[in-house]
Design a protein around this motif. Structure first.
Motif, PDB file in Angstrom:
ATOM      1  N   ALA A  36       0.830  -1.207   0.000  1.00  0.00           N
ATOM      2  CA  ALA A  36       0.000   0.000   0.000  1.00  0.00           C
ATOM      3  C   ALA A  36       0.867   1.261   0.000  1.00  0.00           C
ATOM      4  N   LEU A  37       1.912   1.250   0.824  1.00  0.00           N
ATOM      5  CA  LEU A  37       2.810   2.405   0.857  1.00  0.00           C
ATOM      6  C   LEU A  37       3.531   2.575  -0.476  1.00  0.00           C
ATOM      7  N   GLY A  38       3.945   1.472  -1.080  1.00  0.00           N
ATOM      8  CA  GLY A  38       4.619   1.543  -2.374  1.00  0.00           C
ATOM      9  C   GLY A  38       3.712   2.065  -3.473  1.00  0.00           C
ATOM     10  N   ILE A  63       5.032   9.966  -6.844  1.00  0.00           N
ATOM     11  CA  ILE A  63       6.367  10.317  -7.347  1.00  0.00           C
ATOM     12  C   ILE A  63       6.558   9.933  -8.806  1.00  0.00           C
ATOM     13  N   SER A  64       6.243   8.688  -9.161  1.00  0.00           N
ATOM     14  CA  SER A  64       6.536   8.244 -10.530  1.00  0.00           C
ATOM     15  C   SER A  64       5.431   7.316 -11.034  1.00  0.00           C
ATOM     16  N   TYR A 108       8.719   1.616  -6.303  1.00  0.00           N
ATOM     17  CA  TYR A 108       8.486   1.706  -4.859  1.00  0.00           C
ATOM     18  C   TYR A 108       7.581   0.572  -4.365  1.00  0.00           C
ATOM     19  N   THR A 109       6.638   0.155  -5.210  1.00  0.00           N
ATOM     20  CA  THR A 109       5.778  -0.957  -4.819  1.00  0.00           C
ATOM     21  C   THR A 109       6.609  -2.217  -4.604  1.00  0.00           C
ATOM     22  N   ALA A 157      10.435  -5.224   1.391  1.00  0.00           N
ATOM     23  CA  ALA A 157      10.727  -4.764   2.755  1.00  0.00           C
ATOM     24  C   ALA A 157       9.670  -5.261   3.735  1.00  0.00           C
ATOM     25  N   GLY A 158       8.395  -5.186   3.353  1.00  0.00           N
ATOM     26  CA  GLY A 158       7.321  -5.667   4.214  1.00  0.00           C
ATOM     27  C   GLY A 158       7.370  -7.171   4.413  1.00  0.00           C
TER      28      GLY A 158
END
Length: 128
Positions: free
Chosen positions: A64-66, A73-74, A79-80, A86-87
């Motif tokens: 969700a954050l990604g 941003i892009s 990022y996802t 990372a998660g």
């Protein structure tokens, strides 16, 4: 004429001590199991649920954050993917840590019992 034989040092007491310690530990585990009945199937299912959610929740939050960062941003999904990994890593670490603590609590009931007794003794001394 026969030569006198030289006897090697006897290491049996050391082995018997470790074996007796091992047997005592097994006996203590069996006595603990008799006193505290096994929780059953529902406990196992609950344990699987806790481990599953401890991995799934950080992974979903990372996704969700990604997605949110990619939208801001892009247009790519960089990022996802980063926050997905990372998660997932964080969730696996949390699950591993939790399961190792449960394993230690199940296989070291004497240590757990001594720790609980010592903490009760400390709190009673502090209250005086």
């Amino acid at each position: 004429m026969d030569k006198p034989t030289v006897k090697a040092k006897n290491t049996t007491p050391r082995r018997s001590h470790s074996m007796s310690h091992h047997v005592n530990k097994k006996v203590a585990l069996k006595l603990h199991a008799k006193r505290h009945k096994h929780p059953g199937v529902w406990f196992g299912l609950g344990l699987m649920g806790v481990v599953g959610w401890s991995v799934a929740l950080p992974t979903l939050l990372g996704i969700a954050l990604g997605i949110w960062l990619d939208a801001r941003i892009s247009d790519s999904r960089v990022y996802t993917l980063i926050f997905l990994l990372a998660g997932l890593t964080l969730g696996c670490f949390i699950a591993w840590n939790w399961v190792s603590k449960e394993y230690a609590a199940m296989h070291n009931p004497i240590v757990t019992k001594k720790a609980n007794t010592e903490s009760k003794t400390k709190t009673s001394k502090e209250s005086e």
